[in-house]
Design a protein around this motif. Structure first.
Motif, PDB file in Angstrom:
ATOM      1  N   GLU A  90       4.181  -9.757   3.824  1.00 37.08           N
ATOM      2  CA  GLU A  90       3.866 -11.189   3.880  1.00 37.08           C
ATOM      3  C   GLU A  90       3.367 -11.650   5.246  1.00 37.08           C
ATOM      4  O   GLU A  90       2.985 -12.816   5.389  1.00 37.08           O
ATOM      5  CB  GLU A  90       5.110 -11.996   3.498  1.00 37.08           C
ATOM      6  CG  GLU A  90       5.582 -11.755   2.079  1.00 37.08           C
ATOM      7  CD  GLU A  90       6.864 -12.506   1.750  1.00 37.08           C
ATOM      8  OE1 GLU A  90       7.459 -13.077   2.694  1.00 37.08           O
ATOM      9  OE2 GLU A  90       7.274 -12.504   0.582  1.00 37.08           O
ATOM     10  N   VAL A  91       3.359 -10.769   6.258  1.00 34.51           N
ATOM     11  CA  VAL A  91       3.040 -11.227   7.613  1.00 34.51           C
ATOM     12  C   VAL A  91       1.578 -11.662   7.739  1.00 34.51           C
ATOM     13  O   VAL A  91       1.277 -12.603   8.482  1.00 34.51           O
ATOM     14  CB  VAL A  91       3.386 -10.119   8.638  1.00 34.51           C
ATOM     15  CG1 VAL A  91       2.505  -8.902   8.463  1.00 34.51           C
ATOM     16  CG2 VAL A  91       3.275 -10.663  10.060  1.00 34.51           C
ATOM     17  N   LEU A  92       0.675 -11.016   7.025  1.00 29.05           N
ATOM     18  CA  LEU A  92      -0.740 -11.376   7.121  1.00 29.05           C
ATOM     19  C   LEU A  92      -1.121 -12.362   6.032  1.00 29.05           C
ATOM     20  O   LEU A  92      -0.672 -12.234   4.888  1.00 29.05           O
ATOM     21  CB  LEU A  92      -1.621 -10.121   6.993  1.00 29.05           C
ATOM     22  CG  LEU A  92      -1.533  -9.092   8.115  1.00 29.05           C
ATOM     23  CD1 LEU A  92      -2.478  -7.938   7.821  1.00 29.05           C
ATOM     24  CD2 LEU A  92      -1.858  -9.705   9.463  1.00 29.05           C
ATOM     25  N   PRO A  93      -1.950 -13.355   6.337  1.00 27.07           N
ATOM     26  CA  PRO A  93      -2.425 -14.290   5.294  1.00 27.07           C
ATOM     27  C   PRO A  93      -3.385 -13.585   4.339  1.00 27.07           C
ATOM     28  O   PRO A  93      -3.914 -12.508   4.626  1.00 27.07           O
ATOM     29  CB  PRO A  93      -3.135 -15.382   6.102  1.00 27.07           C
ATOM     30  CG  PRO A  93      -3.523 -14.730   7.384  1.00 27.07           C
ATOM     31  CD  PRO A  93      -2.476 -13.693   7.667  1.00 27.07           C
ATOM     32  N   GLN A  94      -3.639 -14.229   3.194  1.00 25.27           N
ATOM     33  CA  GLN A  94      -4.460 -13.604   2.163  1.00 25.27           C
ATOM     34  C   GLN A  94      -5.907 -13.425   2.595  1.00 25.27           C
ATOM     35  O   GLN A  94      -6.584 -12.499   2.136  1.00 25.27           O
ATOM     36  CB  GLN A  94      -4.410 -14.436   0.872  1.00 25.27           C
ATOM     37  CG  GLN A  94      -3.112 -14.289   0.102  1.00 25.27           C
ATOM     38  CD  GLN A  94      -3.182 -14.968  -1.247  1.00 25.27           C
ATOM     39  OE1 GLN A  94      -4.069 -15.788  -1.490  1.00 25.27           O
ATOM     40  NE2 GLN A  94      -2.252 -14.640  -2.122  1.00 25.27           N
ATOM     41  N   ASN A  95      -6.402 -14.277   3.486  1.00 19.72           N
ATOM     42  CA  ASN A  95      -7.822 -14.221   3.810  1.00 19.72           C
ATOM     43  C   ASN A  95      -8.221 -13.020   4.657  1.00 19.72           C
ATOM     44  O   ASN A  95      -9.403 -12.824   4.940  1.00 19.72           O
ATOM     45  CB  ASN A  95      -8.258 -15.507   4.521  1.00 19.72           C
ATOM     46  CG  ASN A  95      -7.492 -15.733   5.817  1.00 19.72           C
ATOM     47  OD1 ASN A  95      -6.713 -14.894   6.258  1.00 19.72           O
ATOM     48  ND2 ASN A  95      -7.697 -16.887   6.418  1.00 19.72           N
ATOM     49  N   VAL A  96      -7.249 -12.172   5.088  1.00 19.59           N
ATOM     50  CA  VAL A  96      -7.613 -10.961   5.817  1.00 19.59           C
ATOM     51  C   VAL A  96      -7.950  -9.822   4.866  1.00 19.59           C
ATOM     52  O   VAL A  96      -8.416  -8.767   5.298  1.00 19.59           O
ATOM     53  CB  VAL A  96      -6.492 -10.516   6.777  1.00 19.59           C
ATOM     54  CG1 VAL A  96      -6.166 -11.605   7.767  1.00 19.59           C
ATOM     55  CG2 VAL A  96      -5.252 -10.077   6.019  1.00 19.59           C
ATOM     56  N   ARG A  97      -7.692 -10.022   3.577  1.00 15.68           N
ATOM     57  CA  ARG A  97      -7.971  -8.986   2.579  1.00 15.68           C
ATOM     58  C   ARG A  97      -8.989  -9.507   1.585  1.00 15.68           C
ATOM     59  O   ARG A  97      -8.857 -10.617   1.070  1.00 15.68           O
ATOM     60  CB  ARG A  97      -6.699  -8.585   1.820  1.00 15.68           C
ATOM     61  CG  ARG A  97      -5.584  -7.993   2.685  1.00 15.68           C
ATOM     62  CD  ARG A  97      -4.400  -7.606   1.814  1.00 15.68           C
ATOM     63  NE  ARG A  97      -3.337  -6.955   2.579  1.00 15.68           N
ATOM     64  CZ  ARG A  97      -2.288  -7.586   3.085  1.00 15.68           C
ATOM     65  NH1 ARG A  97      -2.154  -8.901   2.911  1.00 15.68           N
ATOM     66  NH2 ARG A  97      -1.367  -6.921   3.761  1.00 15.68           N
ATOM     67  N   SER A  98     -10.000  -8.694   1.299  1.00 20.10           N
ATOM     68  CA  SER A  98     -10.961  -9.051   0.260  1.00 20.10           C
ATOM     69  C   SER A  98     -10.441  -8.686  -1.119  1.00 20.10           C
ATOM     70  O   SER A  98     -10.872  -9.255  -2.129  1.00 20.10           O
ATOM     71  CB  SER A  98     -12.295  -8.329   0.516  1.00 20.10           C
ATOM     72  OG  SER A  98     -12.080  -6.920   0.555  1.00 20.10           O
ATOM     73  N   CYS A  99      -9.507  -7.750  -1.181  1.00 23.80           N
ATOM     74  CA  CYS A  99      -8.923  -7.303  -2.444  1.00 23.80           C
ATOM     75  C   CYS A  99      -7.508  -6.817  -2.165  1.00 23.80           C
ATOM     76  O   CYS A  99      -7.223  -6.279  -1.089  1.00 23.80           O
ATOM     77  CB  CYS A  99      -9.777  -6.188  -3.054  1.00 23.80           C
ATOM     78  SG  CYS A  99      -9.123  -5.505  -4.593  1.00 23.80           S
ATOM     79  N   ASP A 100      -6.616  -7.003  -3.140  1.00 22.25           N
ATOM     80  CA  ASP A 100      -5.206  -6.632  -2.961  1.00 22.25           C
ATOM     81  C   ASP A 100      -4.847  -5.325  -3.642  1.00 22.25           C
ATOM     82  O   ASP A 100      -3.652  -5.040  -3.846  1.00 22.25           O
ATOM     83  CB  ASP A 100      -4.293  -7.751  -3.495  1.00 22.25           C
ATOM     84  CG  ASP A 100      -4.241  -8.941  -2.565  1.00 22.25           C
ATOM     85  OD1 ASP A 100      -4.802  -8.841  -1.470  1.00 22.25           O
ATOM     86  OD2 ASP A 100      -3.645  -9.972  -2.938  1.00 22.25           O
ATOM     87  N   ASP A 101      -5.818  -4.510  -3.956  1.00 17.83           N
ATOM     88  CA  ASP A 101      -5.519  -3.259  -4.663  1.00 17.83           C
ATOM     89  C   ASP A 101      -4.628  -2.337  -3.834  1.00 17.83           C
ATOM     90  O   ASP A 101      -3.657  -1.762  -4.349  1.00 17.83           O
ATOM     91  CB  ASP A 101      -6.815  -2.538  -5.029  1.00 17.83           C
ATOM     92  CG  ASP A 101      -7.480  -3.153  -6.249  1.00 17.83           C
ATOM     93  OD1 ASP A 101      -7.084  -4.280  -6.634  1.00 17.83           O
ATOM     94  OD2 ASP A 101      -8.393  -2.519  -6.814  1.00 17.83           O
ATOM     95  N   ASN A 102      -4.947  -2.166  -2.538  1.00 12.48           N
ATOM     96  CA  ASN A 102      -4.123  -1.309  -1.676  1.00 12.48           C
ATOM     97  C   ASN A 102      -2.737  -1.909  -1.450  1.00 12.48           C
ATOM     98  O   ASN A 102      -1.750  -1.181  -1.336  1.00 12.48           O
ATOM     99  CB  ASN A 102      -4.825  -1.080  -0.344  1.00 12.48           C
ATOM    100  CG  ASN A 102      -5.998  -0.139  -0.458  1.00 12.48           C
ATOM    101  OD1 ASN A 102      -6.017   0.733  -1.325  1.00 12.48           O
ATOM    102  ND2 ASN A 102      -6.998  -0.305   0.400  1.00 12.48           N
ATOM    103  N   LEU A 103      -2.664  -3.223  -1.377  1.00 10.17           N
ATOM    104  CA  LEU A 103      -1.367  -3.880  -1.250  1.00 10.17           C
ATOM    105  C   LEU A 103      -0.517  -3.620  -2.485  1.00 10.17           C
ATOM    106  O   LEU A 103       0.681  -3.333  -2.388  1.00 10.17           O
ATOM    107  CB  LEU A 103      -1.568  -5.389  -1.043  1.00 10.17           C
ATOM    108  CG  LEU A 103      -0.302  -6.215  -0.857  1.00 10.17           C
ATOM    109  CD1 LEU A 103       0.469  -5.766   0.371  1.00 10.17           C
ATOM    110  CD2 LEU A 103      -0.638  -7.698  -0.758  1.00 10.17           C
TER     111      LEU A 103
END
Length: 581
Positions: free
Chosen positions: A438-451
């Motif tokens: 949760e430390v990074l906001p969503q806008n640093v990722r273009s896709c959450d597949d690796n997450l």
């Protein structure tokens, strides 16, 4: 008696008065050329007023036997030296002045004076050499005892004012020879000053040795290529050097790692002042830390001396942070994280911790997953220390607004890869993993597949998590931020909480319904346009009854599918309500 002073020799049985002496000079950039023993010097004072027939040791007493009675007892530490005033005052202004004051103030008529000397550099061992020197006996000087003897000579004021060729001048000559000619002996001299630190600094011994080491190191930096991978990661053992040039650098680091922190700081300061490459300086500092902080930073070799107290570790860490070169790539991210871990454990100055956090945060975009791996050693601890990485990520988020979008995306990929790497650890706690997620906001990722992959691996490594804990870990997953392949995996994943899979199934059905409705509307619009076209040009076109039946059949089939979809939607909504309740 003539003044006799021998240059450095290697034969322990060398005698005074040789006309020619074999001198074994050391290579300034390595060990001795011949591989023989270290330099030493044999000296004898001139014009001795009193020669002792023998100097005997009885338990803790040293007794000088001469042709006159003993009239002076000097106590140094727990040893008593039974001596003669004439022999001692002829060489030492300090003893001359002390004995004169004793004579003035003494009340009894006792002929033997008792003097106690406190804080003599080198203690009783050094004073033994001084006593022999004053009585005309030869003394052996080596790199191990030259510094204490030089300081003790200054303490006792054994200068040329009393006699030419006194102990200060003789030790100064040999000390200068060692420092200028021999790399190894320079280190031995520097190590020998640890017990006489204040005197060694006041008499510039530490500074002279440090400058000599820096000069020799800088003179060689262009002669050999530097292996930048020598201390790439502190928790990985150093790889073997491939050639003799690289082995020099390893040997140089090894010698400096033997120095204690204050001497090491002095040497590094001199090296930096001479302009040696910052990457070499940074790697040398990292090697020293690997040697001395092993019991503090988990993952280091266990070689930290037992006498290294907590306070000394704290001071040492703060000193290392202050002398780190500021140039980019001068130190690795992994080493900075280890320093940050040490600093947090030792509770050093918060400002210095902040400096480290910002420095690591500024280079995250260029880091690799291996750079973030800081090992723990406790049996029940997680394999890697994620708390130190979390501190850096929090610092990165605070200044993230000034970073370009591409840099933020690179950091997002790095963190996802790090999460995948640490998620396999069964000892990693749910709170630590969730904080990293949760430390990074969503806008640093273009896709959450690796997450999602990292979360799935964490749940696989922690099969006994409660339903609400699994729900808490997965709450960051969003349907619209996953690829279609990942969504399908979520809907068939038994490790995920039921609430999440149900929500994804429902959203998938809604998406399918909207798609079908959109396709149906297009079909109806096409059908209407076809009917209008037929009405306007009925004479030119004729539709068969078979085509009309097929069109009606398609419409009925579409109505049936929509009805089934609505029924499924109602059932899913009821199931979701039961799960919530």
């Amino acid at each position: 008696m003539k003044n006799k002073f021998q240059l450095p020799v290697h034969d322990d049985k060398a005698t005074i008065g040789r006309k020619s002496v074999a001198v074994d000079y050391e290579n300034p950039l390595g060990g001795t050329v011949s591989g023989r023993k270290s330099n030493r010097c044999v000296i004898l004072p001139p014009n001795v007023p009193m020669v002792a027939d023998s100097i005997e040791r009885r338990n803790k007493n040293w007794i000088a036997q001469a042709n006159s009675a003993i009239d002076l007892i000097i106590q140094v530490g727990d040893s008593n030296f039974h001596l003669h005033k004439l022999a001692m005052v002829s060489r030492s202004e300090y003893l001359n002045r002390l004995i004169f004051q004793k004579k003035i103030n003494r009340e009894s008529a006792v002929d033997i004076l008792n003097i106690q000397i406190d804080n003599l550099p080198g203690g009783k061992k050094t004073f033994e050499l001084i006593v022999k020197f004053c009585y005309g006996w030869k003394i052996d000087i080596t790199s191990a005892n030259i510094a204490p003897l030089y300081c003790a000579a200054h303490f006792l004021e054994m200068s040329e004012n009393l006699e030419e060729g006194n102990l200060i001048s003789k030790t100064e000559t040999f000390l200068s020879f060692l420092i200028l000619s021999s790399w190894k002996d320079t280190f031995r001299v520097l190590k020998s000053t640890e017990s006489i630190s204040s005197w060694a600094k006041e008499l510039q011994i530490v500074k002279r040795c440090s400058e000599a080491i820096a000069w020799k190191a800088c003179a060689n930096q262009n002669a050999s290529s530097f292996n930048s991978e020598y201390v790439e990661c502190l928790n990985v053992k150093t790889s073997k050097m491939n050639n003799s040039e690289d082995r020099f650098d390893a040997w140089w680091f090894k010698d400096l790692s033997l120095l204690r922190i204050d001497h090491f700081i002095e040497v590094i300061t001199c090296i930096k002042r001479r302009g040696i490459k910052s990457k070499i300086v940074g790697s040398c500092i990292a090697h020293w830390a690997t040697k001395w902080f092993s019991q503090v930073t988990l993952g280091f070799d266990k070689v930290t001396p037992k006498h290294m107290t907590l306070q000394l570790r704290r001071v040492s860490t703060e000193c290392l942070i202050r002398i780190l070169p500021t140039e980019e790539h001068s130190v690795t991210c992994n080493f900075l994280l280890h320093l940050l871990k040490i600093g947090a454990m030792l509770k050093i100055n918060p400002e210095l911790l902040c400096v480290l956090e910002m420095r690591v945060a500024s280079i995250l975009e260029k880091c690799h997953i291996q750079d973030l791996l800081v090992k723990n050693q406790g049996e029940n601890d997680p394999l890697y220390d994620v708390a130190v990485v979390l501190r850096v990520l929090q610092c990165f988020v605070c200044g993230m607004s000034s970073n370009p979008v591409a840099e933020r995306r690179n950091v997002g990929k790095l963190v996802d890869g790090y999460l995948i790497h640490v998620a396999r650890d069964a000892n990693l706690t749910m709170e630590s993993f969730r904080s990293l997620v949760e430390v990074l906001p969503q806008n640093v990722r273009s896709c959450d597949d690796n997450l999602y992959r990292a979360i799935d691996m964490f749940l696989k490594a922690h099969p006994y998590l409660a339903e609400e804990d699994r729900t808490d870990v997965c709450r960051v997953l969003e349907y619209h931020r996953l690829s279609q392949e990942a969504r399908q995996h979520v809907m068939n994943n038994d490790r995920l909480p039921l609430k999440l899979t149900t929500r994804f199934v429902l959203l998938e059905q809604v998406k399918m319904g909207r798609s079908m409705m959109s396709n149906g509307s297009s079909y109806r619009r096409t059908n209407t346009q076809t009917v209008i076209g037929i009405s306007k040009d009925f004479e030119r076109r004729q539709i068969s009854g078979q085509e009309i039946k097929m069109m009606r059949k398609d419409v009925e089939l579409m109505k049936t599918q929509i009805l089934e979809l609505n029924t499924c939607k109602i059932k899913l909504q009821k199931q979701l309500k039961r799960c919530i309740c």
